[in-house]
Design a protein around this motif. Structure first.
Motif, mmCIF file in Angstrom:
data_model
loop_
_atom_site.group_PDB
_atom_site.id
_atom_site.type_symbol
_atom_site.label_atom_id
_atom_site.label_comp_id
_atom_site.label_asym_id
_atom_site.label_seq_id
_atom_site.Cartn_x
_atom_site.Cartn_y
_atom_site.Cartn_z
ATOM 1 N N ILE A 106 0.796 -1.175 -0.200
ATOM 2 C CA ILE A 106 -0.057 -0.030 -0.102
ATOM 3 C C ILE A 106 0.925 1.148 -0.201
ATOM 4 O O ILE A 106 0.651 2.152 -0.645
ATOM 5 N N GLY A 107 1.753 1.292 0.801
ATOM 6 C CA GLY A 107 2.938 2.249 0.965
ATOM 7 C C GLY A 107 3.528 2.538 -0.638
ATOM 8 O O GLY A 107 3.516 3.573 -0.919
ATOM 9 N N LYS A 108 3.823 1.469 -0.989
ATOM 10 C CA LYS A 108 4.610 1.581 -2.403
ATOM 11 C C LYS A 108 3.647 1.966 -3.709
ATOM 12 O O LYS A 108 4.010 2.922 -4.320
ATOM 13 N N PHE A 109 2.586 1.654 -3.631
ATOM 14 C CA PHE A 109 1.482 2.422 -4.634
ATOM 15 C C PHE A 109 1.208 3.501 -4.265
ATOM 16 O O PHE A 109 1.177 4.353 -5.240
ATOM 17 N N ILE A 110 0.904 4.028 -3.081
ATOM 18 C CA ILE A 110 0.923 5.467 -2.761
ATOM 19 C C ILE A 110 1.955 6.431 -3.280
ATOM 20 O O ILE A 110 1.899 7.394 -3.981
ATOM 21 N N PHE A 111 3.208 5.590 -2.840
ATOM 22 C CA PHE A 111 4.381 6.594 -3.034
ATOM 23 C C PHE A 111 4.743 6.581 -4.648
ATOM 24 O O PHE A 111 5.174 7.463 -5.099
ATOM 25 N N THR A 112 4.258 5.759 -5.610
ATOM 26 C CA THR A 112 4.378 5.448 -6.905
ATOM 27 C C THR A 112 3.416 6.194 -7.525
ATOM 28 O O THR A 112 3.726 6.932 -8.658
ATOM 29 N N LEU A 113 2.174 6.092 -7.309
ATOM 30 C CA LEU A 113 0.886 6.622 -8.031
ATOM 31 C C LEU A 113 0.714 8.112 -7.689
ATOM 32 O O LEU A 113 0.322 8.823 -8.609
ATOM 33 N N LEU A 138 7.560 14.087 -2.061
ATOM 34 C CA LEU A 138 6.656 13.438 -1.250
ATOM 35 C C LEU A 138 7.515 12.608 -0.089
ATOM 36 O O LEU A 138 7.117 12.611 1.110
ATOM 37 N N LEU A 139 8.651 12.059 -0.739
ATOM 38 C CA LEU A 139 9.552 11.251 0.352
ATOM 39 C C LEU A 139 10.225 12.232 1.497
ATOM 40 O O LEU A 139 9.888 11.685 2.578
ATOM 41 N N LEU A 140 10.724 13.071 0.847
ATOM 42 C CA LEU A 140 11.416 14.036 1.862
ATOM 43 C C LEU A 140 10.615 14.703 2.876
ATOM 44 O O LEU A 140 10.903 14.701 3.963
ATOM 45 N N GLY A 141 9.219 15.319 2.465
ATOM 46 C CA GLY A 141 8.504 16.065 3.214
ATOM 47 C C GLY A 141 7.725 14.837 4.170
ATOM 48 O O GLY A 141 7.741 15.353 5.495
ATOM 49 N N TYR A 142 7.429 13.842 3.690
ATOM 50 C CA TYR A 142 6.901 12.718 4.667
ATOM 51 C C TYR A 142 8.068 12.354 5.854
ATOM 52 O O TYR A 142 7.347 12.462 6.941
ATOM 53 N N VAL A 163 13.406 5.949 -6.265
ATOM 54 C CA VAL A 163 13.088 7.026 -7.103
ATOM 55 C C VAL A 163 14.280 7.342 -8.376
ATOM 56 O O VAL A 163 13.522 7.528 -9.360
ATOM 57 N N LEU A 164 15.347 7.192 -7.927
ATOM 58 C CA LEU A 164 16.322 7.529 -9.038
ATOM 59 C C LEU A 164 16.463 6.531 -10.114
ATOM 60 O O LEU A 164 16.338 6.874 -11.517
ATOM 61 N N VAL A 165 16.120 5.181 -9.713
ATOM 62 C CA VAL A 165 16.041 4.092 -10.653
ATOM 63 C C VAL A 165 14.910 4.161 -11.559
ATOM 64 O O VAL A 165 14.659 3.863 -12.655
ATOM 65 N N GLY A 166 13.733 4.599 -10.871
ATOM 66 C CA GLY A 166 12.539 4.634 -11.564
ATOM 67 C C GLY A 166 12.453 5.548 -12.392
ATOM 68 O O GLY A 166 11.898 5.568 -13.595
ATOM 69 N N PHE A 167 13.151 6.939 -12.429
ATOM 70 C CA PHE A 167 13.333 7.813 -13.277
ATOM 71 C C PHE A 167 14.002 7.142 -14.426
ATOM 72 O O PHE A 167 13.503 7.584 -15.713
ATOM 73 N N VAL A 168 15.184 6.746 -14.593
ATOM 74 C CA VAL A 168 15.668 6.011 -15.696
ATOM 75 C C VAL A 168 14.841 4.732 -16.401
ATOM 76 O O VAL A 168 14.672 5.078 -17.545
ATOM 77 N N VAL A 169 14.111 3.956 -15.663
ATOM 78 C CA VAL A 169 13.283 3.098 -16.157
ATOM 79 C C VAL A 169 12.052 3.738 -16.912
ATOM 80 O O VAL A 169 11.729 3.200 -18.027
ATOM 81 N N TYR A 170 11.389 4.675 -16.223
ATOM 82 C CA TYR A 170 10.202 5.126 -16.761
ATOM 83 C C TYR A 170 10.567 5.924 -18.125
ATOM 84 O O TYR A 170 9.561 6.425 -18.945
#
Length: 302
Positions: free
Chosen positions: A116-123, A153-157, A214-221
């Motif tokens: 759930i945390g990952k889905f929120i953080f991703t979407l 979102l990550l840093l603020g949370y 976050v950083l890997v996601g940027f490259v993959v996306y």
């Protein structure tokens, strides 16, 4: 042959350490005594085989950490601010319940909490970035904006929750965990003074892993479409295991390169995040972490 790699996790008023075979948590009770929770790590052949497969092994490690870590956190939380003489009620409550259901619910809660945390953080960042699609257009622009909001979102949370007293204490124990590992890996005697001299940051930390997603996601996306919007949502969900697996590999790589000049900078972003997720521990907290680690070493040698 190198040293065994030990991992750990901060729990409520304590620290959990783990090796390949054992896990030990030490907590400080409200009567100032230190108490242990110990368990063997289940070694299933099919799981061990999965751990040898790149990318897939990262997902297996995450699921294991969620399940086992939940048990240790539950142990600590059950005893937080509870009179040790009242512990018998904890056991009687669990004995009166169906233990199979308790174990199953612990596993399910551990996995679901992570998902759930990952889905929120991703979407959530995807939807926010889409709101600006009329201003910032193009594939690169949208992925970059999505990544920016994800970091925000990550840093603020993390920053927001760090002000709550319990989380602040948890982050201090997190710092104590890292200090003990760093002292051990530097071949120092594990005394409070020696441990306090070491850094509260560590290359293998789960906080670094979160940032790497976050950083890997940027490259993959960058290699998948962002339009139409439903396709973007779908590929973000389907790519979660890939991003997690690749991030785990990056984490392992940066740990291997941490003593290599120039290349060691690859792990710096993860270390910087740990300035938020760890805090300087008190001597009493370091003492608990040392007790936990020493008990794990005794189990490993037994």
């Amino acid at each position: 042959m190198g040293k065994t790699k030990f991992g750990g996790q901060a729990v409520v008023e304590g620290v959990m350490f783990q090796s390949g075979n054992d896990m030990v948590t030490a907590i400080r009770r409200n009567n100032d005594e230190i108490e242990y929770f110990e368990m063997k790590r289940p070694q299933k052949n099919w799981v061990q085989k999965l751990k040898k497969i790149p990318i897939l092994r990262g997902n297996v490690a995450i699921i294991e950490s969620s399940i086992f870590g939940m048990k240790h956190m539950e142990y600590a939380t059950d005893r937080y601010e509870r009179d040790p003489e009242d512990d018998i009620n904890i056991e009687s409550e669990k004995q009166s319940a169906n233990m199979a259901k308790i174990v199953l619910s612990t596993v399910i809660v551990g996995i679901l909490s992570f998902l759930i945390g990952k889905f929120i953080f991703t979407l959530v960042p995807v939807f926010v970035a889409e709101l600006f699609s009329g201003i910032i257009t193009g594939h690169f622009g949208q992925v970059a904006l999505e990544t920016f909001f994800k970091l925000l979102l990550l840093l603020g949370y993390i920053y927001a929750i760090s002000f709550t007293p319990m989380i602040k204490r948890l982050f201090q124990y997190h710092g104590a965990e890292h200090k003990v590992i760093n002292a051990f890996e530097s071949d120092k005697e594990l005394t409070v003074n020696n441990v306090q001299e070491h850094s509260r940051l560590h290359y293998r930390c789960g906080s670094s892993f979160i940032l790497f997603t976050v950083l890997v996601g940027f490259v993959v996306y960058m290699f998948v479409p962002v339009e139409p919007f439903y396709v973007r949502i779908l590929n973000r969900i389907l790519l979660i295991p890939i991003v997690l697996g690749l991030s785990f590999e990056v984490l392992q790589l940066t740990n291997k390169l941490r003593d290599v000049p120039v290349l060691k900078w690859l792990g710096l972003p993860g270390l910087w995040l740990q300035y938020l997720t760890t805090k300087h521990p008190g001597n009493d907290q370091v003492e608990v972490a040392i007790h936990s680690f020493n008990q794990l070493l005794r189990r490993d040698k037994a």
